[in-house]
Design a protein around this motif. Structure first.
Motif: not given
Length: 547
Positions: A501-506
């Motif tokens: 999830v954080l990879t998608v956001v970042l």
């Protein structure tokens, strides 16, 4: 337990201990390079071990004194639940076949000594590298302590050190001597010492298990009698839990725990620094591939070893500390001279992995804390010196841990170490196959997994000791499912979800990414191919960003 010292068994034990001590010091001259002042030489044996040596080294590394004592002890205490160690060692080898050759190739290409070296080079992140290094050191310390616990169990059964009223120094003097010898030859010989001693250790273990699996059942009336007596013992109610002691076959309520513990342990085993250290010491990519196909022979040994737990019950072994069950079985069932051989197998089975673990933890400190943050321009000779000293400090820490804390605390922290080390899986294994994961996302996922796993384990009381309210086990309710499962695997799933999830956001907000110093060809390169380095290139060895 027999009174007094078992002189014959102790004499045989001392003979083998002296023999492997001599081998440990002589190992400094074995395959010695012209320049021994580098971590490649001291910490990885010159990256020169072939299939045969690597097989014994990995076996000596993964199948420890704690395995020898604790797996059958778990079956002695609770029955079939202890057999989880057998399927997890079967699952692990197809898994590592997919990623260990890739790790070997990229590590040899860039001179990586630790997993944190690779993580830093792949993701360009000192913070993520530091997280992996600290996790590895924390997870390894109690593991080393448990090897010393294994030696203590053998010494206790042989009657060495006196009773509980004996002065602590006299009681622990044999362990202090064993520790001193281990520290000395590890300091002088590095990884070559446990590599050489592993031949003796594994040969002794195979002999002892082969004899035990034939000789003890004959004395106890055969396997039918052993399983019948074990089944009867497990139906008896435990007065503390008011439940049956265990079962010969895993019941339906325990199947989620059994399966998740086996899978989670398989994922975690080769995340430990000592497993990677032994792997990177091999001389070629093909050596790693061959070893993943022949290492399952150790799983056969482990399956036979596990049956000793049932034999201890059938033999009427009664001990307050379950870790003493198998050493006591050997003393009761074997002639004194062969009991000494069995005790030597356990004792040496502690020295080999303890040496590798201390070297691995020291390499992490030197490369990923000392060099990355304290002295970026450290020379190879300085790195080697610091790593030698750090290996001594690691062993001293483990020794203090054993001498000052209750043994159950050491076991619980080792269980916690398994939960922790599994949280490095996304950065290490994920990084070997893709650069998609963002470095900050991996760090965030690691933090979530570590926090959840630690807090969940903290809340688990001991099922057999009402006074122990925390760190009493490694299984708890799985959120959203309700079944009892391995905390480490639940934390790993949360870790992976947060990372994705954080990879998608970042990536959506175009957060700055680190520099990847590797190329696709690095992950399939073999020794001898153009561009493959087995030592640090002079131009980058002292540079802050070089590996």
């Amino acid at each position: 337990m027999n009174d007094g010292v078992n002189g014959v068994a102790l004499g045989v034990f001392i003979f083998f201990f002296v023999a492997v001590t001599a081998m440990g010091f002589l190992a400094a001259r074995w395959r010695r390079a012209d320049n021994a002042d580098s971590l490649d030489e001291w910490g990885l044996g010159g990256r020169s071990f072939g299939t045969w040596i690597t097989w014994f080294l990995l076996g000596g590394d993964l199948y420890t004194a704690y395995t020898f004592v604790a797996v059958p002890a778990a079956i002695y205490a609770a029955g079939a639940a202890g057999f989880f160690a057998v399927p997890y060692t079967i699952l692990v080898y197809p898994l590592i076949f997919t990623f260990l050759p890739r790790l070997w190739s990229v590590s040899h290409k860039h001179g990586y000594v630790t997993t944190s070296d690779f993580v830093r080079g792949r993701f360009g992140s000192k913070g993520l590298s530091l997280a992996v290094a600290v996790t590895g050191i924390l997870a390894t310390m109690p593991y080393i302590a448990l090897q010393l616990v294994g030696i203590q169990a053998v010494l206790d059964v042989m009657g060495v050190g006196g009773g509980e009223s004996t002065h602590w120094f006299i009681k622990d003097l044999p362990l202090l001597i064993a520790f001193g010898v281990l520290a000395a030859y590890t300091y002088s010989s590095g990884l070559r010492a446990p590599a050489l001693i592993a031949f003796v250790k594994d040969t002794l273990i195979y002999i002892v298990i082969a004899v035990a699996i034939i000789y003890i059942p004959i004395k106890l009336g055969g396997f039918d009698s052993i399983f019948a007596k074990a089944g009867e013992a497990f139906t008896q109610t435990n007065p503390v839990t008011d439940k049956p002691r265990g079962s010969v076959v895993t019941g339906e309520p325990a199947q989620w725990t059994y399966a998740t513990l086996a899978l989670g342990s398989a994922l975690a085993l080769f995340m430990y620094p000592h497993s990677i250290t032994a792997t990177l010491s091999s001389r070629s990519r093909e050596v790693i591939r061959r070893n993943t196909t022949i290492l399952p022979l150790y799983s056969l040994m482990l399956g036979l070893l596990a049956f000793l737990g049932f034999m201890a019950i059938a033999a009427g072994i009664e001990v307050k500390n379950g870790q003493l069950a198998i050493p006591q079985l050997f003393e009761n069932m074997f002639p004194a001279w062969f009991a000494g051989v069995a005790f030597a197998a356990i004792g040496i089975g502690a020295l080999v992995p303890a040496a590798i673990m201390s070297i691995a933890a020291a390499n992490l400190f030197t490369r990923n804390i000392y060099k990355d943050f304290l002295k970026p321009d450290a020379t190879p000779a300085q790195e080697t010196k610091v790593s030698k000293l750090a290996s001594l400090l690691v062993k001293v820490g483990a020794l203090v841990f054993v001498l000052t804390m209750d043994k159950t605390v050491a076991i619980n922290f080792q269980l916690l170490g398994g939960i922790w080390i599994l949280q490095t899986f996304p950065a290490l294994v994920g990084g070997l196959f893709t650069r998609w994961f963002h470095r900050w996302a991996l760090l965030g996922g690691w933090a979530v997994g570590m926090i959840y796993g630690t807090l969940a384990a903290y809340g688990v009381p001991s099922p057999t000791n009402p006074a122990q309210k925390h760190f009493g086990g490694s299984a708890d309710a799985i959120p959203g499912i309700g079944e009892i499962g391995y905390i480490g695997l639940t934390a790993f799933v949360l870790n992976a979800l947060v990372t994705v999830v954080l990879t998608v956001v970042l990536r959506a907000v175009k957060a700055p990414d680190g520099i990847d110093e590797t190329t696709a060809a690095d992950y399939t390169a073999d020794a001898g191919e153009p561009g493959v380095e087995t030592e640090l290139p002079p131009a980058t060895a002292g540079a802050p960003g070089g590996h």
